[in-house]
Write a protein that holds these residues in place. Sequence first.
Motif, PDB file in Angstrom:
ATOM      1  N   VAL A  22       0.959  -1.028   0.444  1.00  0.00           N
ATOM      2  CA  VAL A  22      -0.375  -0.209  -0.310  1.00  0.00           C
ATOM      3  C   VAL A  22       0.867   1.442  -0.444  1.00  0.00           C
ATOM      4  CG1 VAL A  22      -0.296   0.234   2.386  1.00  0.00           C
ATOM      5  CG2 VAL A  22      -2.298   0.837   1.221  1.00  0.00           C
ATOM      6  N   LEU A  23       2.050   1.639   0.678  1.00  0.00           N
ATOM      7  CA  LEU A  23       2.698   2.179   1.123  1.00  0.00           C
ATOM      8  C   LEU A  23       4.610   1.861   0.438  1.00  0.00           C
ATOM      9  CD1 LEU A  23       2.874   5.325   1.540  1.00  0.00           C
ATOM     10  CD2 LEU A  23       3.959   4.821   3.423  1.00  0.00           C
ATOM     11  N   SER A  24       4.984   2.707  -0.586  1.00  0.00           N
ATOM     12  CA  SER A  24       6.784   3.040  -0.605  1.00  0.00           C
ATOM     13  C   SER A  24       7.792   3.548  -1.205  1.00  0.00           C
ATOM     14  CB  SER A  24       6.764   1.806  -1.894  1.00  0.00           C
ATOM     15  OG  SER A  24       7.769   1.410  -2.339  1.00  0.00           O
ATOM     16  N   VAL A  25       8.390   3.971   0.158  1.00  0.00           N
ATOM     17  CA  VAL A  25       8.905   4.756   0.271  1.00  0.00           C
ATOM     18  C   VAL A  25      10.428   4.901  -0.050  1.00  0.00           C
ATOM     19  CG1 VAL A  25      10.565   6.421   1.863  1.00  0.00           C
ATOM     20  CG2 VAL A  25       8.230   5.411   2.130  1.00  0.00           C
ATOM     21  N   ARG A  26      10.778   5.026  -0.992  1.00  0.00           N
ATOM     22  CA  ARG A  26      12.222   4.806  -1.961  1.00  0.00           C
ATOM     23  C   ARG A  26      13.204   6.245  -1.486  1.00  0.00           C
ATOM     24  NH1 ARG A  26      11.164   0.719  -0.902  1.00  0.00           N
ATOM     25  NH2 ARG A  26      10.287  -1.181  -1.648  1.00  0.00           N
ATOM     26  N   ASP A  27      14.305   5.429  -1.562  1.00  0.00           N
ATOM     27  CA  ASP A  27      15.381   6.915  -1.286  1.00  0.00           C
ATOM     28  C   ASP A  27      15.204   7.750  -0.996  1.00  0.00           C
ATOM     29  OD1 ASP A  27      17.525   4.628  -2.153  1.00  0.00           O
ATOM     30  OD2 ASP A  27      16.508   4.745  -4.599  1.00  0.00           O
ATOM     31  N   LEU A  28      14.704   7.175   0.313  1.00  0.00           N
ATOM     32  CA  LEU A  28      14.186   9.734   0.717  1.00  0.00           C
ATOM     33  C   LEU A  28      15.065  10.645   1.240  1.00  0.00           C
ATOM     34  CD1 LEU A  28      10.802  10.644  -0.030  1.00  0.00           C
ATOM     35  CD2 LEU A  28      10.106   9.701   2.101  1.00  0.00           C
ATOM     36  N   SER A  29      15.326  10.991   1.421  1.00  0.00           N
ATOM     37  CA  SER A  29      16.272  12.237   1.509  1.00  0.00           C
ATOM     38  C   SER A  29      15.447  13.730   1.459  1.00  0.00           C
ATOM     39  CB  SER A  29      17.492  12.446   1.540  1.00  0.00           C
ATOM     40  OG  SER A  29      17.618  11.346   0.908  1.00  0.00           O
ATOM     41  N   PHE A  30      15.657  14.109   3.071  1.00  0.00           N
ATOM     42  CA  PHE A  30      15.376  15.461   2.818  1.00  0.00           C
ATOM     43  C   PHE A  30      16.174  16.459   4.089  1.00  0.00           C
ATOM     44  CE2 PHE A  30      12.787  18.816   5.562  1.00  0.00           C
ATOM     45  CZ  PHE A  30      12.311  19.349   4.508  1.00  0.00           C
ATOM     46  N   SER A  31      16.057  17.915   4.128  1.00  0.00           N
ATOM     47  CA  SER A  31      16.823  18.098   4.751  1.00  0.00           C
ATOM     48  C   SER A  31      16.263  19.776   4.841  1.00  0.00           C
ATOM     49  CB  SER A  31      18.280  18.367   4.348  1.00  0.00           C
ATOM     50  OG  SER A  31      18.970  20.481   4.849  1.00  0.00           O
ATOM     51  N   TYR A  32      16.119  20.576   5.711  1.00  0.00           N
ATOM     52  CA  TYR A  32      15.346  21.379   6.154  1.00  0.00           C
ATOM     53  C   TYR A  32      16.045  22.554   5.271  1.00  0.00           C
ATOM     54  CZ  TYR A  32      11.983  19.495   8.901  1.00  0.00           C
ATOM     55  OH  TYR A  32      10.695  18.441   8.867  1.00  0.00           O
ATOM     56  N   ASP A  33      17.646  22.978   6.035  1.00  0.00           N
ATOM     57  CA  ASP A  33      17.475  24.135   5.465  1.00  0.00           C
ATOM     58  C   ASP A  33      19.383  24.000   4.395  1.00  0.00           C
ATOM     59  OD1 ASP A  33      19.979  22.742   6.370  1.00  0.00           O
ATOM     60  OD2 ASP A  33      20.537  23.347   8.402  1.00  0.00           O
ATOM     61  N   GLY A  34      18.935  22.656   3.823  1.00  0.00           N
ATOM     62  CA  GLY A  34      19.692  22.269   2.212  1.00  0.00           C
ATOM     63  C   GLY A  34      21.621  22.144   2.735  1.00  0.00           C
ATOM     64  N   ASN A  35      21.640  22.054   4.077  1.00  0.00           N
ATOM     65  CA  ASN A  35      22.383  21.386   4.254  1.00  0.00           C
ATOM     66  C   ASN A  35      22.871  20.318   4.964  1.00  0.00           C
ATOM     67  OD1 ASN A  35      24.255  23.483   3.315  1.00  0.00           O
ATOM     68  ND2 ASN A  35      23.811  24.986   4.902  1.00  0.00           N
ATOM     69  N   LYS A  36      21.879  19.541   6.406  1.00  0.00           N
ATOM     70  CA  LYS A  36      21.776  18.348   7.766  1.00  0.00           C
ATOM     71  C   LYS A  36      20.768  18.199   6.752  1.00  0.00           C
ATOM     72  CE  LYS A  36      21.478  17.375  11.849  1.00  0.00           C
ATOM     73  NZ  LYS A  36      21.862  18.119  13.344  1.00  0.00           N
ATOM     74  N   ILE A  80       5.746  18.360   3.126  1.00  0.00           N
ATOM     75  CA  ILE A  80       6.711  18.966   3.362  1.00  0.00           C
ATOM     76  C   ILE A  80       7.348  18.047   2.174  1.00  0.00           C
ATOM     77  CG2 ILE A  80       8.264  20.507   4.589  1.00  0.00           C
ATOM     78  CD1 ILE A  80       9.182  17.690   5.965  1.00  0.00           C
ATOM     79  N   ALA A  81       8.073  18.326   0.484  1.00  0.00           N
ATOM     80  CA  ALA A  81       8.495  18.227  -0.382  1.00  0.00           C
ATOM     81  C   ALA A  81      10.113  17.381  -0.209  1.00  0.00           C
ATOM     82  CB  ALA A  81       8.229  19.138  -1.855  1.00  0.00           C
ATOM     83  N   PRO A  82      10.212  16.354  -0.459  1.00  0.00           N
ATOM     84  CA  PRO A  82      11.814  15.840  -0.009  1.00  0.00           C
ATOM     85  C   PRO A  82      12.559  15.919  -1.224  1.00  0.00           C
ATOM     86  CG  PRO A  82       9.973  14.362  -1.730  1.00  0.00           C
ATOM     87  CD  PRO A  82       9.727  15.121  -1.030  1.00  0.00           C
ATOM     88  N   ASP A  83      13.973  16.226  -0.939  1.00  0.00           N
ATOM     89  CA  ASP A  83      14.432  16.434  -1.954  1.00  0.00           C
ATOM     90  C   ASP A  83      15.197  15.533  -2.923  1.00  0.00           C
ATOM     91  OD1 ASP A  83      15.571  18.528   0.242  1.00  0.00           O
ATOM     92  OD2 ASP A  83      17.216  17.967   0.970  1.00  0.00           O
ATOM     93  N   ARG A  84      14.597  13.720  -2.581  1.00  0.00           N
ATOM     94  CA  ARG A  84      15.276  13.393  -3.776  1.00  0.00           C
ATOM     95  C   ARG A  84      14.574  12.328  -2.976  1.00  0.00           C
ATOM     96  NH1 ARG A  84      20.031  12.418  -2.695  1.00  0.00           N
ATOM     97  NH2 ARG A  84      20.144  10.357  -1.167  1.00  0.00           N
ATOM     98  N   GLY A  85      13.948  10.783  -3.778  1.00  0.00           N
ATOM     99  CA  GLY A  85      13.574   9.562  -3.540  1.00  0.00           C
ATOM    100  C   GLY A  85      11.741  10.027  -3.930  1.00  0.00           C
TER     101      GLY A  85
END
Length: 570
Positions: free
Chosen positions: A301-315, A352-357
């Motif tokens: 039902v739910l698949s999360v793949r290679d999800l990455s996220f940063s609030y400040d663009g660095n950490k 919020i939207a992921p940076d990648r994945g």
Amino acid sequence: MKKPVIEFVNFTFKYRTQVEPTLYDIDLKIYEGEKILIIGPSGSGKSTLSNCINGLIPHIYTGEMQGDVYICGKKLSETSLFDISCMVGTVLQDTDGQFIGLTVAEDIAFALENDCVPQKEMFARVDEVAATVEVKDLLESHPGELSGGQKQRVSMAGVMVRDVDILLFDEPLANLDPATGKRAVALIDEIQKNTGKTVVIIEHRLEDALFCDADRIIMVEEGRITADMTPDELMSTDILIRAGVREPLYVTALKSAGVSLKPEDEAGQISTLHVEPYAETVRTWYHKQPEHQKDTPGDEVLSVRDLSFSYDGNKKVLEDVSFTIHKGEMVAIVGKNGAGKSTLSNLICGFIAPDRGEIRLNGEDISPLSVKERGERIGLVMQNPNQMISKSMIYEEVALGLQVRGVPEEEIKERVNSVLKICGLYPYRNWPISALSFGQKKRVTIAAILILEPDIMILDEPTAGQDYRHYTEIMEFVKEINEKSDTTLIMITHDMHLMLEYTDRAVVIADGHLLADSTPAAILTNDAITDKAYLKRTSLYDLSKACGIDDADGFTEAFIRYERAHREEG
């Protein structure tokens, strides 16, 4: 001979707005240097008892008093709130409500500034108490930037800086992850031993609070003290079960195996328990438990793949997280405060939207969907129901989601009544929400999501701050929702009991990475995982090892299945 620093003498108290007293005929002595746990169901009178100790009764909360209360030898009714605050320091459950300063140093120094303490002395005392609670390197930080455990330490420093005689903790573990809670209990114990201060702790999480020993446990039920005994004495009775307070898991497991504990078994802590006479009994019980046939997982039902996220663009808050959840599952997402659990749920819901994945729902990439469109298929139930409720009446609140979507009135009525029956709220459909208990409000928020027929429901800390009876009531209801509607449930939680008792899988997030995706029993019997994710190894692991059972994972799962079966029979 030690003298009492807190003394209740035939004390009865009734709030001004109530018909019946909240406390009845309380006779209690707490001596200098003691560490006391006060426990009991919600509404039993624990908080009222603490409000007498710190002077909020009668100085803030007024009512009728009979009998007397003495704090450090001074009669409560004849002592000002200021004078009591110089004797009793209170650390609140909501530490955010206790901060005043713009920095940690300013917050700790606040009471000293009010007392016009010279600056040189003030700096020295702030440094000393900050070192004691291990926040000296945070003195220039803003309190709002701290983790839950750090905030609690700062609150402790703020009350200790005055050198009070009594430290009163109101549910210190409620908002902490298991490992941070363990450290908090150890710190409180260390302070008590090093300073000789009297410590009073009010707490629902009894097993966690007993990580370090207590001198006595006071049980409060319906406004009366029904037990005043050592932890070892209490564990050898059925008082906790009768009062609806959760026993430590290892105690319940021993009793389930047919063991009758005695005070001399020292069962107040798993580390002191003399288990040798009962080891064979426990092993026999374990080997008699039936084999478990695992269910075949449903469709993805739910698949999360290679999800990455940063609030400040660095950490990176999350990095390369991947997992899959199947239809009808109940899954826990666990990890320490700040691990990225809430960020993960916000990404799934589209806040919020992921940076990648990517995130797929029923095989479909949901990145093009708006928050509203995702909300029709993924429901989020917040920790505090009051933050979700916008209508005054139950029917109106549950119907709101359908009304804004333009569903015909007849269909709305039919669907609202149907979901209210599932949620056990149909008899109250015309009640105002203000008349409901916290648990009932929680049901209303779940009903308001469930009526939209989502594929997935995410529950954020569904049992936070609940006593065992309300915890069980909420979780049995959630389990029933899962079974009746086949809705997939994801629970973000710090409660290891919930994870063990009600879910078959847990996703562990640590420092933004997926650390584990396995059964709760396998996770909570693995030191490497629990240490890194700030979880707490289950005491069932320690019990199994002490009894000579090598398969701690298997023993834990066998006990949890046994508990579930007996709960369903009951």
